[in-house]
Design an enzyme around this catalytic site. Sequence first.
Site, PDB file in Angstrom:
ATOM      1  N   GLN A 183       4.594   0.552   2.032  1.00 48.83           N
ATOM      2  CA  GLN A 183       3.997  -0.334   3.018  1.00 48.83           C
ATOM      3  C   GLN A 183       3.839  -1.721   2.403  1.00 48.83           C
ATOM      4  O   GLN A 183       3.322  -1.871   1.291  1.00 48.83           O
ATOM      5  CB  GLN A 183       2.634   0.208   3.441  1.00 48.83           C
ATOM      6  CG  GLN A 183       2.715   1.511   4.220  1.00 48.83           C
ATOM      7  CD  GLN A 183       3.153   1.284   5.657  1.00 48.83           C
ATOM      8  OE1 GLN A 183       2.330   1.016   6.528  1.00 48.83           O
ATOM      9  NE2 GLN A 183       4.447   1.409   5.919  1.00 48.83           N
TER      10      GLN A 183
ATOM     11  N   ARG B 195       0.448   9.932  12.938  1.00 56.57           N
ATOM     12  CA  ARG B 195       1.271   9.046  12.111  1.00 56.57           C
ATOM     13  C   ARG B 195       1.645   9.711  10.786  1.00 56.57           C
ATOM     14  O   ARG B 195       1.178  10.783  10.451  1.00 56.57           O
ATOM     15  CB  ARG B 195       0.533   7.740  11.828  1.00 56.57           C
ATOM     16  CG  ARG B 195      -0.769   7.882  11.070  1.00 56.57           C
ATOM     17  CD  ARG B 195      -1.339   6.505  10.699  1.00 56.57           C
ATOM     18  NE  ARG B 195      -2.546   6.620   9.905  1.00 56.57           N
ATOM     19  CZ  ARG B 195      -3.778   6.575  10.382  1.00 56.57           C
ATOM     20  NH1 ARG B 195      -3.958   6.419  11.680  1.00 56.57           N
ATOM     21  NH2 ARG B 195      -4.826   6.695   9.576  1.00 56.57           N
ATOM     22  N   ASP B 196       2.504   9.017  10.019  1.00 56.29           N
ATOM     23  CA  ASP B 196       2.869   9.338   8.645  1.00 56.29           C
ATOM     24  C   ASP B 196       3.691  10.630   8.535  1.00 56.29           C
ATOM     25  O   ASP B 196       3.305  11.575   7.849  1.00 56.29           O
ATOM     26  CB  ASP B 196       1.628   9.454   7.750  1.00 56.29           C
ATOM     27  CG  ASP B 196       0.657   8.312   7.924  1.00 56.29           C
ATOM     28  OD1 ASP B 196       1.106   7.221   8.311  1.00 56.29           O
ATOM     29  OD2 ASP B 196      -0.547   8.504   7.679  1.00 56.29           O
TER      30      ASP B 196
ATOM     31  N   GLU C 264      -4.747  11.333   7.234  1.00 55.44           N
ATOM     32  CA  GLU C 264      -3.492  10.585   7.080  1.00 55.44           C
ATOM     33  C   GLU C 264      -2.659  10.977   5.862  1.00 55.44           C
ATOM     34  O   GLU C 264      -3.078  11.737   4.993  1.00 55.44           O
ATOM     35  CB  GLU C 264      -3.737   9.073   7.109  1.00 55.44           C
ATOM     36  CG  GLU C 264      -4.505   8.479   5.971  1.00 55.44           C
ATOM     37  CD  GLU C 264      -4.772   6.985   6.179  1.00 55.44           C
ATOM     38  OE1 GLU C 264      -4.307   6.412   7.182  1.00 55.44           O
ATOM     39  OE2 GLU C 264      -5.462   6.403   5.336  1.00 55.44           O
TER      40      GLU C 264
ATOM     41  N   ASN D 187       0.846  -1.191   0.000  1.00 58.62           N
ATOM     42  CA  ASN D 187       0.000   0.000   0.000  1.00 58.62           C
ATOM     43  C   ASN D 187       0.883   1.242   0.000  1.00 58.62           C
ATOM     44  O   ASN D 187       1.813   1.306  -0.792  1.00 58.62           O
ATOM     45  CB  ASN D 187      -1.088  -0.033   1.079  1.00 58.62           C
ATOM     46  CG  ASN D 187      -0.622  -0.177   2.503  1.00 58.62           C
ATOM     47  OD1 ASN D 187      -0.200  -1.253   2.917  1.00 58.62           O
ATOM     48  ND2 ASN D 187      -0.741   0.877   3.285  1.00 58.62           N
ATOM     49  N   ASP D 188       0.610   2.240   0.798  1.00 62.17           N
ATOM     50  CA  ASP D 188       1.167   3.585   0.663  1.00 62.17           C
ATOM     51  C   ASP D 188       2.630   3.634   0.204  1.00 62.17           C
ATOM     52  O   ASP D 188       3.493   2.972   0.794  1.00 62.17           O
ATOM     53  CB  ASP D 188       1.132   4.319   2.006  1.00 62.17           C
ATOM     54  CG  ASP D 188      -0.204   4.270   2.679  1.00 62.17           C
ATOM     55  OD1 ASP D 188      -1.143   3.681   2.125  1.00 62.17           O
ATOM     56  OD2 ASP D 188      -0.317   4.815   3.786  1.00 62.17           O
TER      57      ASP D 188
ATOM     58  N   SER E 174       3.528   4.340   7.720  1.00 62.20           N
ATOM     59  CA  SER E 174       4.047   5.216   6.667  1.00 62.20           C
ATOM     60  C   SER E 174       4.952   6.325   7.189  1.00 62.20           C
ATOM     61  O   SER E 174       4.942   6.665   8.370  1.00 62.20           O
ATOM     62  CB  SER E 174       2.883   5.841   5.901  1.00 62.20           C
ATOM     63  OG  SER E 174       2.129   4.854   5.252  1.00 62.20           O
TER      64      SER E 174
END
Length: 720
Positions: free
Chosen positions: A313, A424-425, A472, A296-297, A354
Amino acid sequence: MKPVNFSNHLARLLLCYVGATVISTAAEDMILTDFEGGNFGDWKVEGEAFGDGPAKGGVNGQMEVSGFFGTGFANSYHGGDDAIGTLTSPEFKVARKYLNFLIGGGKHTGEACMNLLLDGKVIRTATGPNDKPGGSERLAWASWDLSELMGKAVTLEIVDGRKGGWGHVTVDHIVQSDVAEVADEVLEFTVDKRYLVWPVKANSGDKVRVFMTLDGSEEPFCFSDIALTDQPDFWTFTDLEHFQGRKFTVKAKVPRALAAAWKQVQPSDTYPGEQELYQEPLRPQYHFTSRRGWLNDPNGLVYQNGVWHLFYQHNPYSHAWDNMHWGHATSPDLLRWTEHAVALFPDAEGTMYSGSGFVVPAGKSGLPVKGETALVLAYTAEGTRSYLRGRKTEQGLAVSPDGGKTFAKFPGNPVLPHIAGENRDPKVLWHEATRRWVMALYLDGPDYGIFTSPDLVEWKRTDTYQIPGDTECPDLFPLAVNGDTDNVRWVVWGANGMYRVGSFDGEKFSGEGGVRRHYFGAAYAGQSYDNVPDGRRVHIGWMRDGGAGLAGAPFNLQMTLPMDFTLRGEGDGIRLHAEPSAETASLRVKTREWKDWVMQPGDANPLEDFKDGLFEIEAVMDAGTTAKEAGFRIFDDHAATWRPDGQTFSGTEGAQPPLDGKIHLRIFVDTVSMEVFVNGTYQARYIRQAEGKLPIRVVADGGEVKFDSLKVHTLKSVWK
């Protein structure tokens, strides 16, 4: 009535019995209780949590319970998670080496658990797997080694003293046996091969937690939950590229039913399916996909010394999301990627969510930078998913000593402890005007924070901004308006393609105008490169599954094409504009072209004989068309059409107005995907190419369509 759940090993043991009387079977296993009667027999019941007898399924609105054996089991959810109680067995003698049992529910040692007591003292304890929202009401096998207790009198107590989320426990089929239902398995070797191979199910709730250590260390450098099977849907691997010559240890508690699968976990020079890599039927041919497993990301997009780095990810062990690692690939041209071993592993900090990547010059940080520069990753450690209790979601750094091949986590982590919500991220960049590092961080709800640091180690919060409708994966970057470097705006960006334009002074972001959305469909969680030559702002996103996707493949999901962002317009009309990166032109192998061509309703499709499955459509349509719908259909089922009434385009939201009276289209079709750039807006979707359907059909519905130009480019695979 709930379906009966049978275990191959214990099917022969299904006896209708309640109480603590020992029954011996032909195989010498001894059932203490299977909770198959209408009450608990000689077990002592206290409190309300366990009800009047064994449950036959979920109670009191409980999620579906699975994994129990037969029709009944002990369940402390009577009265919900706030009910408390205890279920205590009569005393019995240990007569076999192991005690095997099924257990589920909450993960709360001493509060929601099953205990073994000797002389009134707890000497063994076990819990379910859940201590956070979500989870599963599935019971799983556990085993206690009681060999040193042979002949001694002991007692079992099933305890629910916990209130609140997952404040309950479920237990079934307690059996004495000379064979553990779950065995402590250890695989040790000195690494001299490239891979450690795993036979896996594509998706499964039955997973084995695996811990990996190096060079005799007691602390795992990695843990993952892997759905092992001796009849694999596909084989995957741990890439040992950077561990050559080191002692490698793998430990796991393996159920007896998976013993044959565990024996197939071995070091190898290859893995089943490697010979077909990138040639599989559903493999995208010019988009990045991981060799195996889920992605993913995109994370850590950074350019260094002529190399484009793409981190992402990654779950190496399944077709589904789990076990978040950071995968890593590099490319000389944004299209031809070489996948490397994992860069960041889930460990005691938690799973690796992430973040971003950036180049750090010596002397501009408190990090151990060797040489002139170092490649650094900023990541979220999702501590709530750690194998250790009590961890939180925090931000950390990792430094590469070898140009991005391997990464060592900074000993001073976390550099930013938990702040609020899901925080996060982290997107980290250098702000030259203030000589500070800047971090954009998602906080919670619509809130994002800005933090600054002189050294990447000590951070202070300087601003909070919002992107309503998005959460996010923030990005923060400057762009010249209409190419004028004296007229620069900053863009704050969220995962769903929502963005705001404004100014940024190194500490605070000031928005100008409202929130807009830039891309649609499957596209999500994109990020841009900060240090590209010539000031380009190159962006790559993740394509979520919006349909058939990649079901059945040993890998799942893909990245978008690389695209270049610019800012165009004036005043409140300044908008992000995306175009496929110039590198995509290198995919073209042949072209069919029409100029100043008009398509009338009923005209023959000029592409009736076009049969290719990898292609790009490049078109400029006159917005003065009289057609009610104009554009293209891909494999008959997927529209890429503009409607003058409302100025809408299929798959996007709101008006997509002409630019200088024209509709500029770029459409890219790969094995399972379709991407459309329409006047600077982007959308993506998954498709399936079907036999008997036309790859390209020109649409002129209710009137004529004038094309200033139309080009159809056949594209080549980057793998052939």
